[in-house]
Scaffold this motif. Structure first.
Motif, PDB file in Angstrom:
ATOM      1  N   LEU A 624     -75.183 157.774  14.283  1.00  0.00           N
ATOM      2  CA  LEU A 624     -75.413 159.143  14.764  1.00  0.00           C
ATOM      3  C   LEU A 624     -75.440 159.114  16.283  1.00  0.00           C
ATOM      4  O   LEU A 624     -75.999 158.189  16.887  1.00  0.00           O
ATOM      5  N   ASN A 625     -74.826 160.126  16.890  1.00  0.00           N
ATOM      6  CA  ASN A 625     -74.854 160.158  18.351  1.00  0.00           C
ATOM      7  C   ASN A 625     -76.268 160.414  18.860  1.00  0.00           C
ATOM      8  O   ASN A 625     -77.118 160.993  18.169  1.00  0.00           O
ATOM      9  N   ARG A 626     -76.538 159.968  20.061  1.00  0.00           N
ATOM     10  CA  ARG A 626     -77.838 160.155  20.693  1.00  0.00           C
ATOM     11  C   ARG A 626     -77.885 161.515  21.383  1.00  0.00           C
ATOM     12  O   ARG A 626     -76.842 162.126  21.654  1.00  0.00           O
ATOM     13  N   PRO A 627     -79.081 162.015  21.722  1.00  0.00           N
ATOM     14  CA  PRO A 627     -79.139 163.270  22.485  1.00  0.00           C
ATOM     15  C   PRO A 627     -78.358 163.127  23.794  1.00  0.00           C
ATOM     16  O   PRO A 627     -78.428 162.092  24.466  1.00  0.00           O
ATOM     17  N   ASN A 628     -77.573 164.142  24.113  1.00  0.00           N
ATOM     18  CA  ASN A 628     -76.783 164.171  25.349  1.00  0.00           C
ATOM     19  C   ASN A 628     -75.649 163.145  25.364  1.00  0.00           C
ATOM     20  O   ASN A 628     -75.074 162.880  26.422  1.00  0.00           O
ATOM     21  N   GLU A 629     -75.332 162.536  24.211  1.00  0.00           N
ATOM     22  CA  GLU A 629     -74.216 161.606  24.149  1.00  0.00           C
ATOM     23  C   GLU A 629     -72.999 162.346  23.605  1.00  0.00           C
ATOM     24  O   GLU A 629     -72.979 162.765  22.448  1.00  0.00           O
ATOM     25  N   GLY A 630     -71.971 162.493  24.437  1.00  0.00           N
ATOM     26  CA  GLY A 630     -70.770 163.189  24.028  1.00  0.00           C
ATOM     27  C   GLY A 630     -69.903 162.351  23.113  1.00  0.00           C
ATOM     28  O   GLY A 630     -70.167 161.167  22.868  1.00  0.00           O
ATOM     29  N   LYS A 631     -68.812 162.971  22.633  1.00  0.00           N
ATOM     30  CA  LYS A 631     -67.968 162.291  21.659  1.00  0.00           C
ATOM     31  C   LYS A 631     -67.343 161.028  22.230  1.00  0.00           C
ATOM     32  O   LYS A 631     -67.293 159.983  21.565  1.00  0.00           O
ATOM     33  N   ALA A 632     -66.838 161.090  23.482  1.00  0.00           N
ATOM     34  CA  ALA A 632     -66.170 159.924  24.062  1.00  0.00           C
ATOM     35  C   ALA A 632     -67.141 158.761  24.225  1.00  0.00           C
ATOM     36  O   ALA A 632     -66.814 157.609  23.895  1.00  0.00           O
ATOM     37  N   GLU A 633     -68.337 159.042  24.735  1.00  0.00           N
ATOM     38  CA  GLU A 633     -69.338 157.982  24.898  1.00  0.00           C
ATOM     39  C   GLU A 633     -69.742 157.406  23.541  1.00  0.00           C
ATOM     40  O   GLU A 633     -69.905 156.191  23.384  1.00  0.00           O
ATOM     41  N   PHE A 634     -69.903 158.281  22.579  1.00  0.00           N
ATOM     42  CA  PHE A 634     -70.292 157.858  21.235  1.00  0.00           C
ATOM     43  C   PHE A 634     -69.226 156.943  20.633  1.00  0.00           C
ATOM     44  O   PHE A 634     -69.526 155.872  20.090  1.00  0.00           O
ATOM     45  N   LEU A 635     -67.954 157.337  20.743  1.00  0.00           N
ATOM     46  CA  LEU A 635     -66.865 156.529  20.198  1.00  0.00           C
ATOM     47  C   LEU A 635     -66.824 155.149  20.845  1.00  0.00           C
ATOM     48  O   LEU A 635     -66.624 154.126  20.183  1.00  0.00           O
ATOM     49  N   SER A 636     -67.028 155.106  22.137  1.00  0.00           N
ATOM     50  CA  SER A 636     -67.008 153.831  22.850  1.00  0.00           C
ATOM     51  C   SER A 636     -68.115 152.912  22.368  1.00  0.00           C
ATOM     52  O   SER A 636     -67.895 151.720  22.125  1.00  0.00           O
ATOM     53  N   ARG A 637     -69.300 153.475  22.196  1.00  0.00           N
ATOM     54  CA  ARG A 637     -70.442 152.662  21.752  1.00  0.00           C
ATOM     55  C   ARG A 637     -70.233 152.152  20.329  1.00  0.00           C
ATOM     56  O   ARG A 637     -70.481 150.975  20.033  1.00  0.00           O
ATOM     57  N   ILE A 638     -69.771 153.017  19.425  1.00  0.00           N
ATOM     58  CA  ILE A 638     -69.599 152.627  18.026  1.00  0.00           C
ATOM     59  C   ILE A 638     -68.490 151.587  17.884  1.00  0.00           C
ATOM     60  O   ILE A 638     -68.597 150.660  17.079  1.00  0.00           O
ATOM     61  N   SER A 639     -67.426 151.726  18.668  1.00  0.00           N
ATOM     62  CA  SER A 639     -66.336 150.761  18.582  1.00  0.00           C
ATOM     63  C   SER A 639     -66.811 149.365  18.947  1.00  0.00           C
ATOM     64  O   SER A 639     -66.411 148.374  18.326  1.00  0.00           O
ATOM     65  N   LYS A 640     -67.688 149.262  19.927  1.00  0.00           N
ATOM     66  CA  LYS A 640     -68.222 147.957  20.317  1.00  0.00           C
ATOM     67  C   LYS A 640     -69.116 147.387  19.220  1.00  0.00           C
ATOM     68  O   LYS A 640     -69.059 146.197  18.918  1.00  0.00           O
ATOM     69  N   ILE A 641     -69.933 148.237  18.609  1.00  0.00           N
ATOM     70  CA  ILE A 641     -70.832 147.768  17.543  1.00  0.00           C
ATOM     71  C   ILE A 641     -70.024 147.278  16.348  1.00  0.00           C
ATOM     72  O   ILE A 641     -70.339 146.260  15.733  1.00  0.00           O
ATOM     73  N   ALA A 642     -68.953 147.991  16.013  1.00  0.00           N
ATOM     74  CA  ALA A 642     -68.157 147.636  14.840  1.00  0.00           C
ATOM     75  C   ALA A 642     -67.525 146.266  14.976  1.00  0.00           C
ATOM     76  O   ALA A 642     -67.258 145.598  13.974  1.00  0.00           O
TER      77      ALA A 642
END
Length: 743
Positions: A624-642
């Motif tokens: 789930l995205n964090r507060p104030n985390e936009g789609k691009a930032e969210f995608l970048s973070r999830i891709s690294k975790i995956a």
């Protein structure tokens, strides 16, 4: 008689006693609704302040004089004033006792919801009458008295006396009379496409009149064509009664109309003589499923209360039987290539091996580990808890398990990481009696009442432990599926398991401020807790559930021919959050619960080679995205975790209750987050992404052609706060869409 403008529904006379004190005054116990109390207060105030005017203009008697002057004093009723059983049965002492609580229908839900705040544990069983709801509560006298004073709705108290042994001990003539009444109350709803419960057991007897209407002659099968289809032992027929009607102890006391919407099938997988060799356990399960599926295409809940201790201890690792169950659920085994909903009992402990003291500790011994194949990833493992603690009057001994805790016979998980959380849920499995020297023993009063295979010699018998719990679970999950026949088996599993919660007694084993790791023992014993079918179905103004069914292609070939395959896509869901309503609630805590369910294809050779994280064809996770985390930032973070390597991780302080070490195991992941409503309003992007699985290895030649189904269940609950969450979401629901994004 109470008059003066008060309606009969406002004040109800519960008990009256002729005058026995020095003044010879009569005493009455009266139940008042909230509206009735307000009316009475108004009339008393008018009596004190206003007089009627006579025709000649002079002052007359006070308003409501006949009513008020007939009342010598009004005092709050104590527990004894509400007691309707014989005085000698009133609980003495300061200990915890069972109470039969009669509640005003309109106020019952509020009392039940808040009773735990006062130390009163209300059981799940309900008796419903035209004007009353009757529940069994467990509490000390002081705790119950406080709840009665603070919470409205209690009309009467009594001693709980009717248990399963009351009916079980009857002569057949008397059982037949009760059976006749029950038959008259049951209606079997005609449906062109009903759901079926398929019992994989020892067969089911059709002679019983409570079973025959729901089990056709042609719907009894056997894994081996040479076997008969009758139940010569009784176990299958007992499960049949519970899977149709639930605990007959409750049904026989209620006698309300019963609508049976689902039907039964039987597949005998255990021979009448001897037993299946260990190497044939998976094969016989598959043969039983094939036998019923060749007869017709139906929505089926497969329920199996047969396990083996031959593989114990397995410490959660796959066995040949559990791997075959995973294949059957995923639809890659059996004559038909379809996904299947399979429920399996956790297995029962041997209480003769230990004493009466702390059964919860001995339940975690390696010998009491959940039996194979109940630890299969794709199956729903059913453990047992109990709310039964009522013994017949004068019966010596004490019950072993506290109300709301693990049933003494239920097995538990020995593992805390890598392998799935098992059991998934717990259902009623009865209690045991400790009387003198150990070991404890079963008692029919602490069991469930069901159908007897010896009919007409016997109509009722008792049943318990994880077998009974599995039958109850099959009934509950099939009724849920009957409400939503369009949903996949993966989705129904997610709704059912995610609806579960731990009881107050279960949570009492946690420290005051539990950390993520403190929940481990609760998961080992109870899984996610006790399912709540009202919650599973619920979408109300202040609570709603969003359901998504979708597919994903987890992996693709790498651009480097010598490297293993890489992750292919994730699915992003921009959820139609009720943003405006959440913003209005500002800092009000709101609960978010997410469940992700998929059926993976097993490869038991991978764990044998040391690759524990590649037993599954694919593994999916949600973020789930964090507060104030936009789609691009969210995608970048999830891709690294995956792309992180396999293995346990250090949990982040991210607000999730259970954390990644508990959540990211198995083929169903569930976690819960509580945060300020205004923060949740900004967290509306949810991702489903793959991590490693054996489909990702180079031995799989065409990963781009391998897709996986998954179900996503998202629940928002504002608790008791008034909010219109559902209405806002309903207007935006058609905009819900999944976007496939290349990783």
């Amino acid at each position: 008689m109470i008059t003066g403008g008060l309606n009969a529904s406002d004040l109800t006379l519960l008990r009256a006693e002729a005058g026995s004190d020095d003044n010879g005054l009569a005493h009455a116990t009266v139940f008042a609704t909230a509206e009735g109390l307000d009316k009475l207060r108004t009339k008393i105030a008018e009596f004190a302040e206003k007089n009627r005017t006579k025709r000649d203009g002079s002052e007359g008697r006070p308003y409501h004089a006949n009513l008020i002057q007939s009342i010598g004093a009004i005092v709050e009723a104590g527990l004894r004033a509400l007691w309707r059983s014989p005085d000698r049965t009133f609980p003495e002492g300061d200990g915890v006792s069972p109470w039969e609580v009669w509640l005003e229908k309109s106020q019952a839900a509020a009392f039940i919801a808040r009773s735990a705040e006062y130390g009163v544990v209300v059981g799940a069983d309900r008796l419903e009458f035209p004007e009353d709801i009757v529940v069994i509560a467990t509490a000390t006298r002081d705790a119950l008295a406080l709840a009665v004073r603070r919470l409205a709705g209690v009309k009467a108290l009594a001693s709980p006396t009717i248990t399963a042994d009351f009916f079980d001990a009857m002569e057949i003539e008397e059982q037949a009379e009760w059976l006749s009444v029950l038959q008259g109350a049951a209606t079997y709803v005609a449906n062109d496409d009903p759901n079926y419960i398929t019992l994989l057991d020892r067969g089911v007897g059709r002679a019983h009149p409570l079973i025959a209407p729901a089990l056709s002659i042609n719907d009894r099968h056997a894994a081996d064509p040479a076997w008969g289809v009758e139940d010569l032992v009784g176990h299958g027929t007992q499960l049949a009664g519970l899977s149709l009607y639930g605990d007959l102890t409750v049904v026989l006391q209620n006698m309300a109309p019963i609508q049976i919407r689902h039907r039964l099938e039987s597949a005998k997988i255990i021979p009448d003589v001897g037993h299946n060799p260990h190497y044939l356990l998976g094969a016989m399960t598959r043969a039983g499923i094939n036998a019923v599926e060749v007869s017709a295409d139906r929505r089926r809940t497969f329920a199996m209360a047969s396990t083996t201790e031959d593989d114990t201890p397995h410490d959660g690792a796959p066995t040949s039987w559990s791997s075959e169950v995973d294949q059957l659920a995923a639809g890659v085994s059996g004559t038909k290539n379809i996904e299947r909903l399979i429920l399996i009992s956790a297995g029962n402990t041997d209480q003769n091996l230990f004493g009466n003291d702390d059964y919860l500790q001995t339940s975690h011994l390696p010998d009491n580990e959940i039996e194979s194949p109940a630890h299969a990833w794709n199956a729903v493992c059913i453990g047992a808890y109990t709310e039964k603690n009522v013994l017949p009057a004068g019966e010596p001994g004490i019950v072993v398990a506290p109300v709301g805790d693990l049933s003494p016979s239920s097995r538990t998980a020995s593992w805390l990481s890598h392998w799935p959380i098992k059991p998934d849920v717990v259902m009623e499995g009865g209690n045991w009696l400790a009387n003198g020297a150990p070991p404890p023993m079963k008692h029919s009063a602490l069991s469930l009442l069901t159908t007897d295979h010896q009919f007409p010699v016997r109509a009722f018998t008792t049943c318990g432990e994880t077998s009974a719990a599995t039958a109850l679970a099959a009934r509950a999950i099939t009724e849920l599926w009957s409400d939503y026949p369009q949903l996949w088996p993966e989705t129904i599993r997610a709704l059912f398991v995610s609806s579960a919660r731990w009881t107050q007694q279960m949570r009492s084993h946690l420290p005051p401020n539990p950390a993520k790791g403190d929940y481990g023992r609760l998961f080992q014993r109870y899984g996610y807790g006790v399912p709540d079918m009202e919650r599973a179905r619920r979408s109300a103004s202040n609570a709603l559930t969003l359901v998504v069914q979708d597919t994903i292609i987890p992996y693709r070939k790498s651009d480097n021919p010598s490297a293993e395959h890489v992750h292919n896509e994730m699915k992003l869901f921009e959820l139609p959050w009720p943003v405006e309503e959440l913003r209005k609630l500002t800092n009000t805590p709101v609960m978010l619960r997410v469940a992700l369910s998929t059926f993976m294809q097993p490869n038991p050779s991978e764990p044998a080679r040391g690759s524990k994280f590649r037993y599954a064809s694919h593994n999916l996770r949600f973020k789930l995205n964090r507060p104030n985390e936009g789609k691009a930032e969210f995608l970048s973070r999830i891709s690294k975790i995956a792309e992180l390597p396999d293995g346990p991780v250090v949990d982040e302080d991210d607000g999730w209750m259970f954390g990644r070490n508990r959540r990211d195991v198995g083929s169903i992941q569930i976690d819960e987050l509580t945060c300020a409503a205004s923060d949740l309003a900004r967290r509306n992007i949810l991702a489903v992404h793959p991590v490693s699985g054996w489909w990702k290895t180079k031995t799989v030649g065409d990963p781009e052609n391998l897709s996986a189904r998954f179900a996503l269940v998202v629940e928002i609950d504002a608790g008791t706060v008034e909010a219109e969450l559902y209405a806002e979401v309903q207007t935006a629901i058609e905009n819900l869409a999944a976007v496939a994004t290349t990783i």
